[in-house]
Motif scaffolding. Sequence first.
Motif, mmCIF file in Angstrom:
data_model
loop_
_atom_site.group_PDB
_atom_site.id
_atom_site.type_symbol
_atom_site.label_atom_id
_atom_site.label_comp_id
_atom_site.label_asym_id
_atom_site.label_seq_id
_atom_site.Cartn_x
_atom_site.Cartn_y
_atom_site.Cartn_z
ATOM 1 N N ALA A 174 0.938 -1.059 0.007
ATOM 2 C CA ALA A 174 -0.059 0.396 0.554
ATOM 3 C C ALA A 174 0.475 1.675 -0.008
ATOM 4 N N LEU A 175 1.842 0.700 0.122
ATOM 5 C CA LEU A 175 3.047 2.304 0.813
ATOM 6 C C LEU A 175 3.982 2.292 -0.678
ATOM 7 N N PRO A 176 3.927 2.575 -1.126
ATOM 8 C CA PRO A 176 5.395 2.897 -2.531
ATOM 9 C C PRO A 176 6.882 2.346 -1.864
ATOM 10 N N GLU A 177 7.243 3.369 -1.250
ATOM 11 C CA GLU A 177 8.185 3.147 -0.757
ATOM 12 C C GLU A 177 8.591 1.462 0.241
ATOM 13 N N VAL A 178 7.433 1.182 0.707
ATOM 14 C CA VAL A 178 7.466 -0.497 1.410
ATOM 15 C C VAL A 178 7.483 -1.297 0.201
ATOM 16 N N ALA A 179 6.454 -1.149 -0.574
ATOM 17 C CA ALA A 179 5.877 -2.044 -2.089
ATOM 18 C C ALA A 179 7.250 -2.057 -3.055
ATOM 19 N N GLY A 197 2.229 5.319 13.934
ATOM 20 C CA GLY A 197 3.334 4.128 15.712
ATOM 21 C C GLY A 197 3.397 2.609 14.559
ATOM 22 N N ARG A 198 1.745 2.173 13.506
ATOM 23 C CA ARG A 198 2.105 0.399 12.911
ATOM 24 C C ARG A 198 3.201 1.169 11.712
ATOM 25 N N GLU A 199 2.777 1.816 10.425
ATOM 26 C CA GLU A 199 3.782 2.983 9.945
ATOM 27 C C GLU A 199 5.083 2.380 10.246
ATOM 28 N N ASP A 200 5.323 3.260 11.234
ATOM 29 C CA ASP A 200 6.438 3.129 11.406
ATOM 30 C C ASP A 200 7.516 2.101 11.859
ATOM 31 N N VAL A 201 6.849 0.985 12.072
ATOM 32 C CA VAL A 201 7.064 -0.273 12.118
ATOM 33 C C VAL A 201 7.602 -0.998 11.391
ATOM 34 N N LEU A 202 6.137 -0.982 9.942
ATOM 35 C CA LEU A 202 6.161 -1.360 8.849
ATOM 36 C C LEU A 202 7.568 -0.577 8.098
ATOM 37 N N PHE A 203 8.172 0.823 8.477
ATOM 38 C CA PHE A 203 9.030 1.266 7.575
ATOM 39 C C PHE A 203 10.397 0.822 8.068
ATOM 40 N N THR A 204 10.992 0.342 9.407
ATOM 41 C CA THR A 204 11.675 0.407 9.932
ATOM 42 C C THR A 204 12.096 -1.519 9.307
ATOM 43 N N LEU A 205 10.536 -1.976 9.829
ATOM 44 C CA LEU A 205 11.425 -3.473 9.069
ATOM 45 C C LEU A 205 11.713 -3.170 7.322
ATOM 46 N N ALA A 206 11.089 -1.983 6.874
ATOM 47 C CA ALA A 206 11.675 -2.462 4.966
ATOM 48 C C ALA A 206 13.107 -2.047 5.377
#
Length: 120
Positions: A15-20, A55-64
């Motif tokens: 859903a988030l371009p950078e994470v994709a 908060g969830r997006e931050d964890v997702l970006f950290t994972l990415a």
Amino acid sequence: MGRRRTPLRRSALRALPEVAEAVLLAETEAQWPHAADVFDRLRLRRLDEEAPLSGREDVLFTLAELVAKVAHNASGMFPPYDHDAGWLIAPYADRLIRTTDDLALQSDLTRVLGGRPDAD
């Protein structure tokens, strides 16, 4: 090489371009030499004070970011990121699994981790 990768589906990972972009990186070994660029875009977005992440997006970006670090190191590109970045992937993924109500995200992360560790 030769390992079969299971593409991720429709969850928040796409859903988030950078994470994709990080997901595509992880799924495509030929892209690993570009991991530092992917990491830089993830980090810039994560630190953007004008559009803060949840908060969830931050964890997702950290994972990415961790995935990008591991892909960069696996590509043999210089200079390497911290050698232990891979050890943090499972804890961050598990944290997302435990805290999200996105069933597709839970399923995707559980699948790519090869299952979940037993609950404490």
